[in-house]
Scaffold this motif. Structure first.
Motif, PDB file in Angstrom:
ATOM      1  N   UNK A  47       0.812  -1.217   0.000  1.00  7.28           N
ATOM      2  CA  UNK A  47       0.000   0.000   0.000  1.00  7.28           C
ATOM      3  C   UNK A  47       0.846   1.268   0.000  1.00  7.28           C
ATOM      4  N   UNK A  48       2.083   1.178   0.500  1.00 11.14           N
ATOM      5  CA  UNK A  48       2.959   2.358   0.529  1.00 11.14           C
ATOM      6  C   UNK A  48       3.303   2.854  -0.870  1.00 11.14           C
ATOM      7  N   UNK A  49       3.155   1.994  -1.866  1.00  7.61           N
ATOM      8  CA  UNK A  49       3.454   2.399  -3.247  1.00  7.61           C
ATOM      9  C   UNK A  49       2.315   3.207  -3.869  1.00  7.61           C
ATOM     10  N   UNK A  50       1.222   3.373  -3.144  1.00  4.27           N
ATOM     11  CA  UNK A  50       0.045   4.053  -3.692  1.00  4.27           C
ATOM     12  C   UNK A  50      -0.400   5.169  -2.744  1.00  4.27           C
ATOM     13  N   UNK A  51       0.125   6.377  -2.933  1.00  5.79           N
ATOM     14  CA  UNK A  51      -0.201   7.509  -2.046  1.00  5.79           C
ATOM     15  C   UNK A  51      -1.696   7.822  -1.984  1.00  5.79           C
ATOM     16  N   UNK A  52      -2.405   7.681  -3.104  1.00  6.25           N
ATOM     17  CA  UNK A  52      -3.842   7.954  -3.086  1.00  6.25           C
ATOM     18  C   UNK A  52      -4.566   6.962  -2.171  1.00  6.25           C
ATOM     19  N   UNK A  53      -4.121   5.731  -2.182  1.00  5.97           N
ATOM     20  CA  UNK A  53      -4.704   4.707  -1.307  1.00  5.97           C
ATOM     21  C   UNK A  53      -4.466   5.076   0.154  1.00  5.97           C
ATOM     22  N   UNK A  54      -3.234   5.431   0.477  1.00  7.08           N
ATOM     23  CA  UNK A  54      -2.898   5.784   1.867  1.00  7.08           C
ATOM     24  C   UNK A  54      -3.718   6.968   2.367  1.00  7.08           C
ATOM     25  N   UNK A  55      -4.083   7.853   1.475  1.00  4.49           N
ATOM     26  CA  UNK A  55      -4.839   9.048   1.854  1.00  4.49           C
ATOM     27  C   UNK A  55      -6.346   8.784   1.923  1.00  4.49           C
ATOM     28  N   UNK A  56      -6.800   7.659   1.395  1.00  6.45           N
ATOM     29  CA  UNK A  56      -8.250   7.425   1.360  1.00  6.45           C
ATOM     30  C   UNK A  56      -8.810   7.181   2.766  1.00  6.45           C
ATOM     31  N   UNK A  57     -10.035   7.633   2.957  1.00 12.33           N
ATOM     32  CA  UNK A  57     -10.700   7.506   4.254  1.00 12.33           C
ATOM     33  C   UNK A  57     -10.936   6.040   4.621  1.00 12.33           C
ATOM     34  N   UNK A  58     -11.328   5.219   3.637  1.00 11.62           N
ATOM     35  CA  UNK A  58     -11.563   3.791   3.897  1.00 11.62           C
ATOM     36  C   UNK A  58     -10.287   3.102   4.371  1.00 11.62           C
ATOM     37  N   UNK A  59      -9.175   3.432   3.736  1.00 13.88           N
ATOM     38  CA  UNK A  59      -7.897   2.834   4.127  1.00 13.88           C
ATOM     39  C   UNK A  59      -7.549   3.241   5.561  1.00 13.88           C
ATOM     40  N   UNK A  60      -7.743   4.503   5.869  1.00 12.51           N
ATOM     41  CA  UNK A  60      -7.441   4.999   7.214  1.00 12.51           C
ATOM     42  C   UNK A  60      -8.294   4.292   8.269  1.00 12.51           C
ATOM     43  N   UNK A  61      -9.590   4.130   7.971  1.00 14.00           N
ATOM     44  CA  UNK A  61     -10.489   3.457   8.916  1.00 14.00           C
ATOM     45  C   UNK A  61     -10.081   2.004   9.126  1.00 14.00           C
ATOM     46  N   UNK A  62      -9.799   1.310   8.013  1.00 15.80           N
ATOM     47  CA  UNK A  62      -9.408  -0.103   8.129  1.00 15.80           C
ATOM     48  C   UNK A  62      -8.098  -0.257   8.881  1.00 15.80           C
ATOM     49  N   UNK A  63      -7.151   0.619   8.612  1.00 13.90           N
ATOM     50  CA  UNK A  63      -5.872   0.573   9.324  1.00 13.90           C
ATOM     51  C   UNK A  63      -6.081   0.754  10.824  1.00 13.90           C
ATOM     52  N   UNK A  64      -6.947   1.690  11.174  1.00 10.75           N
ATOM     53  CA  UNK A  64      -7.241   1.923  12.589  1.00 10.75           C
ATOM     54  C   UNK A  64      -7.915   0.697  13.208  1.00 10.75           C
ATOM     55  N   UNK A  65      -8.877   0.107  12.507  1.00 16.86           N
ATOM     56  CA  UNK A  65      -9.567  -1.079  13.036  1.00 16.86           C
ATOM     57  C   UNK A  65      -8.607  -2.256  13.182  1.00 16.86           C
ATOM     58  N   UNK A  66      -7.704  -2.413  12.233  1.00 14.65           N
ATOM     59  CA  UNK A  66      -6.723  -3.502  12.319  1.00 14.65           C
ATOM     60  C   UNK A  66      -5.795  -3.272  13.508  1.00 14.65           C
TER      61      UNK A  66
END
Length: 184
Positions: free
Chosen positions: A108-127
């Motif tokens: 995921x670090x290779x995709x800055x748009x992914x890292x900035x997405x709200x869904x990614x942030x929420x899932x990272x927090x839940x994990x």
């Protein structure tokens, strides 16, 4: 009269022994049930984590369509979680899942748009939250196993444990890479 005293003493000793065995049996049952309940708590969190990682993999797949091997590893780790039953198998499956999670985060670090997405942030927090829960439940489970194993192994309890068929339980051990490094 001495025979009567001997019979009463023997009856008293037998009654005390039976009461002790009864108490030990109930104590072993309570301790073993605590171990099983604590293991079930870990199992729930590991399954939750597997589901979250699957969702994260789906999200990352939208950005990294060419990374097939990473997603296959996620699927394999998730199926291993479902099929494992003993603490040792579950710990091994959890370690496999941890490895795939590291691969997903690296990808995921290779995709800055992914890292900035709200869904990614929420899932990272839940994990992250689930990881903390697993660590906490692992501590609780291992302490319950330690207490149970100590009660089964110590004298005179080991006599009652052997009589009733109680045996040691397995600890839930993290992979060496999951253990914190201690630097002096």
């Amino acid at each position: 009269m001495s025979l009567t005293i001997i019979l009463w003493a023997a009856a008293g000793f037998l009654i005390l022994t039976l009461l002790w065995l009864w108490g030990m049996y109930n104590s072993f049952i309570g301790s073993r049930n605590k171990v099983k309940t604590d293991f079930a708590d870990i199992d729930v969190q590991i399954k939750r984590r597997a589901s979250l990682i699957g969702n994260l993999a789906t999200l990352i797949r939208e950005y990294a369509k060419h990374e097939k091997s990473t997603f296959e590893s996620v699927a394999k780790a998730r199926s291993t979680i479902e099929s494992s039953s003993s603490p040792k198998q579950k710990a091994e499956a959890d370690n496999m899942l941890t490895s795939t999670l590291r691969s997903l985060f690296a990808l995921s670090e290779a995709y800055p748009k992914l890292l900035a997405s709200e869904n990614y942030q929420k899932m990272s927090h839940q994990i992250e939250e689930t990881e903390n829960n697993i660590a906490s439940y692992r501590e609780t489970y291992n302490q319950a196993v330690l207490d149970y194993n100590t009660s089964v192994q110590t004298f005179p309890n080991l006599l009652a444990a052997g009589l009733f068929g109680f045996s040691e339980e397995e600890l839930f051990e993290a992979a060496p890479s999951d253990k914190p490094e201690i630097k002096l």
